[in-house]
Design a protein around this motif. Structure first.
Motif, PDB file in Angstrom:
ATOM      1  N   ASP A 379      -0.960   6.304   0.878  1.00  0.00           N
ATOM      2  CA  ASP A 379      -1.572   6.055  -0.405  1.00  0.00           C
ATOM      3  C   ASP A 379      -1.683   4.442  -0.544  1.00  0.00           C
ATOM      4  O   ASP A 379      -0.535   3.853  -0.523  1.00  0.00           O
ATOM      5  CB  ASP A 379      -0.866   6.697  -1.405  1.00  0.00           C
ATOM      6  CG  ASP A 379      -0.857   8.192  -1.063  1.00  0.00           C
ATOM      7  OD1 ASP A 379      -1.670   8.700  -0.848  1.00  0.00           O
ATOM      8  OD2 ASP A 379       0.104   8.920  -1.752  1.00  0.00           O
ATOM      9  N   GLY A 380      -2.827   3.937  -0.831  1.00  0.00           N
ATOM     10  CA  GLY A 380      -2.897   2.445  -1.129  1.00  0.00           C
ATOM     11  C   GLY A 380      -2.981   1.398   0.079  1.00  0.00           C
ATOM     12  O   GLY A 380      -3.007   0.496  -0.040  1.00  0.00           O
ATOM     13  N   PHE A 381      -3.191   2.127   1.446  1.00  0.00           N
ATOM     14  CA  PHE A 381      -3.098   1.426   2.547  1.00  0.00           C
ATOM     15  C   PHE A 381      -4.437   0.688   2.573  1.00  0.00           C
ATOM     16  O   PHE A 381      -4.755  -0.330   3.004  1.00  0.00           O
ATOM     17  CB  PHE A 381      -2.793   2.117   3.857  1.00  0.00           C
ATOM     18  CG  PHE A 381      -3.035   1.633   5.024  1.00  0.00           C
ATOM     19  CD1 PHE A 381      -2.181   0.559   5.432  1.00  0.00           C
ATOM     20  CD2 PHE A 381      -4.348   1.669   5.796  1.00  0.00           C
ATOM     21  CE1 PHE A 381      -2.523  -0.091   6.865  1.00  0.00           C
ATOM     22  CE2 PHE A 381      -4.498   0.840   6.641  1.00  0.00           C
ATOM     23  CZ  PHE A 381      -3.603   0.070   7.404  1.00  0.00           C
ATOM     24  N   LYS A 382      -5.609   1.309   2.353  1.00  0.00           N
ATOM     25  CA  LYS A 382      -6.913   0.633   2.288  1.00  0.00           C
ATOM     26  C   LYS A 382      -6.832  -0.397   1.452  1.00  0.00           C
ATOM     27  O   LYS A 382      -7.494  -1.625   2.018  1.00  0.00           O
ATOM     28  CB  LYS A 382      -7.851   1.682   1.738  1.00  0.00           C
ATOM     29  CG  LYS A 382      -9.217   1.114   1.972  1.00  0.00           C
ATOM     30  CD  LYS A 382     -10.632   2.168   1.569  1.00  0.00           C
ATOM     31  CE  LYS A 382     -11.625   1.776   1.756  1.00  0.00           C
ATOM     32  NZ  LYS A 382     -12.354   0.440   1.137  1.00  0.00           N
ATOM     33  N   GLU A 383      -6.420  -0.691   0.057  1.00  0.00           N
ATOM     34  CA  GLU A 383      -6.317  -1.828  -0.599  1.00  0.00           C
ATOM     35  C   GLU A 383      -5.573  -2.991   0.038  1.00  0.00           C
ATOM     36  O   GLU A 383      -6.060  -4.290   0.049  1.00  0.00           O
ATOM     37  CB  GLU A 383      -5.693  -1.629  -2.020  1.00  0.00           C
ATOM     38  CG  GLU A 383      -6.328  -0.659  -2.857  1.00  0.00           C
ATOM     39  CD  GLU A 383      -6.416   0.937  -2.470  1.00  0.00           C
ATOM     40  OE1 GLU A 383      -5.695   1.154  -1.617  1.00  0.00           O
ATOM     41  OE2 GLU A 383      -7.073   1.775  -3.086  1.00  0.00           O
ATOM     42  N   VAL A 384      -4.539  -2.623   0.904  1.00  0.00           N
ATOM     43  CA  VAL A 384      -3.691  -3.667   1.588  1.00  0.00           C
ATOM     44  C   VAL A 384      -4.601  -4.366   2.661  1.00  0.00           C
ATOM     45  O   VAL A 384      -4.843  -5.239   2.853  1.00  0.00           O
ATOM     46  CB  VAL A 384      -2.457  -3.201   2.097  1.00  0.00           C
ATOM     47  CG1 VAL A 384      -1.684  -3.993   2.891  1.00  0.00           C
ATOM     48  CG2 VAL A 384      -1.580  -2.730   0.851  1.00  0.00           C
ATOM     49  N   ASN A 385      -5.086  -3.199   3.313  1.00  0.00           N
ATOM     50  CA  ASN A 385      -6.037  -3.628   4.405  1.00  0.00           C
ATOM     51  C   ASN A 385      -7.051  -4.646   4.327  1.00  0.00           C
ATOM     52  O   ASN A 385      -7.491  -5.748   4.825  1.00  0.00           O
ATOM     53  CB  ASN A 385      -6.364  -2.377   5.202  1.00  0.00           C
ATOM     54  CG  ASN A 385      -6.616  -2.544   6.648  1.00  0.00           C
ATOM     55  OD1 ASN A 385      -5.968  -3.331   7.361  1.00  0.00           O
ATOM     56  ND2 ASN A 385      -7.637  -1.936   7.475  1.00  0.00           N
ATOM     57  N   ASP A 386      -8.001  -4.055   3.022  1.00  0.00           N
ATOM     58  CA  ASP A 386      -9.172  -5.017   2.509  1.00  0.00           C
ATOM     59  C   ASP A 386      -8.753  -6.359   2.074  1.00  0.00           C
ATOM     60  O   ASP A 386      -9.436  -7.106   2.200  1.00  0.00           O
ATOM     61  CB  ASP A 386      -9.726  -4.033   1.437  1.00  0.00           C
ATOM     62  CG  ASP A 386     -10.344  -2.804   2.080  1.00  0.00           C
ATOM     63  OD1 ASP A 386     -10.557  -2.893   3.191  1.00  0.00           O
ATOM     64  OD2 ASP A 386     -10.693  -1.929   1.131  1.00  0.00           O
ATOM     65  N   SER A 387      -7.508  -6.297   1.330  1.00  0.00           N
ATOM     66  CA  SER A 387      -7.103  -7.615   0.834  1.00  0.00           C
ATOM     67  C   SER A 387      -6.641  -8.511   1.517  1.00  0.00           C
ATOM     68  O   SER A 387      -7.021  -9.676   1.524  1.00  0.00           O
ATOM     69  CB  SER A 387      -6.033  -7.267  -0.503  1.00  0.00           C
ATOM     70  OG  SER A 387      -6.470  -6.465  -1.396  1.00  0.00           O
TER      71      SER A 387
END
Length: 503
Positions: A379-387
């Motif tokens: 959960d929340g990995f996409k945000e880290v990857n995008d940021s």
């Protein structure tokens, strides 16, 4: 040059080449049969009512592709007219294209599971191998075709053959389709998907095209003498050629000739008594090595280094054979590791997880025990990857894998099956399986509560877990699908939790 010496050396070198060709041919045959079996299994389970709903059919293809990504260039379905109605991954120009002119699609529409002619893919735009199987309705009528496309240079397929050299620059492997008169793959990149030479250019090649399988010495289309060996790939009718330049194969003969010339005066004086004995002593290790090599090619002995009796020309040849064999074993071990482990985290991949899951189910049947499969999605990995970028995302995945590994048993299998998805297999649960699985799930959730430092920042991710409990009779695909669906239920319920399903 003494012809008998060249002949004896030919026995050793041809045996070595034939062993290499047979190994590579068996490896390629196994990979193609694995893909055919998977494609037939998928076609048998495809929901027929999805044929009229491209969106639903694409989702179904995506779900199966993510579990078993053997077809690097994707899967697609054509209707009874040969027109593509859905594909995954989606490639420009594939959907709604007419594939009725392709041989593998025609074969599928005629009701045959078949391997197509290697081509440059219309959508993939690179050399590919297409496979196709018919899709049948309840009346056993063909209503469409399921096709799987694999890039020839895809990792785990023909990549190793195309990158492997034998000897110097011109030695290596060829993969030939005699029915198409085509080089399917080659250690020389400029020969891939090129036409084979016409009859009369290479005598051994002509025999191979006519069905000969074995080894011999020939002159290739470039006028270079080669020691070549040919082995069949039964599933396709192709054959593999392992070839080594004669200048390298018979280098020992030239060195031996120079040695004999230097000692010619002494040889003449002692010819009547000493030469027969001397030659027998010199070549005795060679004869024994040739015999052992021949038995290896026949499968009577395992592939293992030949004994080096003396450090002379024969010993040099045997040592060279041993080095080549050692390199082959190292490459085989590395290929096996790459084929069964995730390159980023070092964890088992889908293929190894599938194998261990089958073994765990077999043990569960014998012991009347249960097992648990935990499907974990971050959960929340996409945000880290995008940021912070993919490099930071990869670093986070490695740290997450370490945290999960720290809270599970050594006997359990933790695998990464793609993206930010992990699967944990817990076997041999003879009681309280649901409680044990829940405890492990909570440990995995707790393991990610502490922030993870990536790209100089403290980042927090969570995990949603779907648990499937089953016994030895539970099908592998059903267990995986149940765990996947339970994970989506956990995400819908608020993330950072787990949902259990018992089959």
């Amino acid at each position: 040059m003494p012809e008998f010496l060249r002949k004896d050396l030919s026995i050793v070198v041809e045996g070595q080449q034939l062993a290499l060709a047979n190994y590579v041919a068996r490896d390629i045959d196994g990979k193609i049969l694995q893909r055919q079996a998977l494609l037939e299994s998928l076609a048998a389970s495809l929901p027929l009512d999805a044929l009229g709903k491209p969106g639903r059919l694409r989702d179904w293809l995506k779900e199966r592709y993510n579990y078993q990504a053997l077809f690097s260039a994707g899967l697609f379905v054509v209707d009874a007219r040969g027109v593509a109605i859905a594909d995954y991954p989606v490639l420009p120009g594939r959907e709604n294209a007419d594939y009725a002119d392709r041989d593998y699609i025609r074969g599928g529409l005629e009701g045959r599971s078949n391997v197509g002619r290697p081509i440059v893919g219309r959508a993939a735009r690179e050399p590919v191998l297409p496979l196709a199987v018919p899709i049948r309705n309840g009346r056993n009528e063909v209503v469409g075709v399921l096709a799987g496309i694999t890039a020839l240079a895809a990792p785990g397929f023909l990549e190793a053959l195309q990158q492997t050299r034998i000897g110097g620059k011109t030695g290596g492997f060829l993969l030939v389709s005699p029915q198409d008169e085509l080089f399917v793959a080659s250690s020389q990149a400029d020969m891939v998907l090129k036409r084979t030479p016409p009859t009369g250019v290479n005598a051994l090649h002509d025999k191979a095209m006519a069905g000969f399988r074995g080894s011999g010495v020939t002159v290739n289309a470039q006028g270079v003498e080669e020691v070549s060996a040919i082995a069949s790939v039964p599933s396709t009718g192709w054959f593999v050629v392992a070839r080594l330049p004669g200048s390298e194969a018979f280098a020992t003969v030239e060195r031996t000739k120079a040695f004999l010339l230097r000692g010619s005066m002494l040889t003449l004086l002692a010819f009547a008594l000493l030469v027969p004995l001397g030659l027998w002593l010199v070549f005795k290790p060679l004869f024994r090595a040739a015999e052992r090599a021949d038995r290896m090619t026949q499968g009577e002995l395992p592939l293992e280094p030949l004994p080096v009796v003396r450090n002379d020309e024969v010993g040099h040849l045997i040592s060279a054979f041993n080095r080549l064999l050692a390199k082959l074993n190292v490459n085989q071990a590395e290929l096996a590791r790459i084929a069964h482990h995730d390159e980023l985290t070092g964890l088992p991949n889908r293929a190894l997880l599938y194998d261990r899951l089958q073994q765990a189910l077999a043990r569960a049947r014998r012991r009347n025990a249960e097992l648990a499969l935990l499907f974990m999605d971050l959960d929340g990995f996409k945000e880290v990857n995008d940021s912070f970028g993919h490099k930071a995302g990869d670093d986070m995945l490695r740290q997450v894998a370490l945290r999960f590994a720290s809270v599970i048993r050594e006997a359990d299998t933790l695998a990464r099956v793609g993206g930010d998805e992990f699967v944990l297999l817990i076997g041999d649960l003879e009681g309280h399986a649901e409680n044990v699985a829940g405890i492990v799930a909570n440990k995995c959730i707790a393991a990610l509560r502490a922030p993870i430092r990536v790209a100089g920042q403290e980042c927090t991710v969570g995990v949603s877990i779907g648990i499937a409990l089953g016994r030895g009779q539970t099908p592998v695909d059903a267990l995986l699908q149940a765990a996947d669906q339970a994970m989506y239920e956990a995400k819908k319920a608020g993330r950072g939790r787990y949902v259990t399903r018992r089959l």
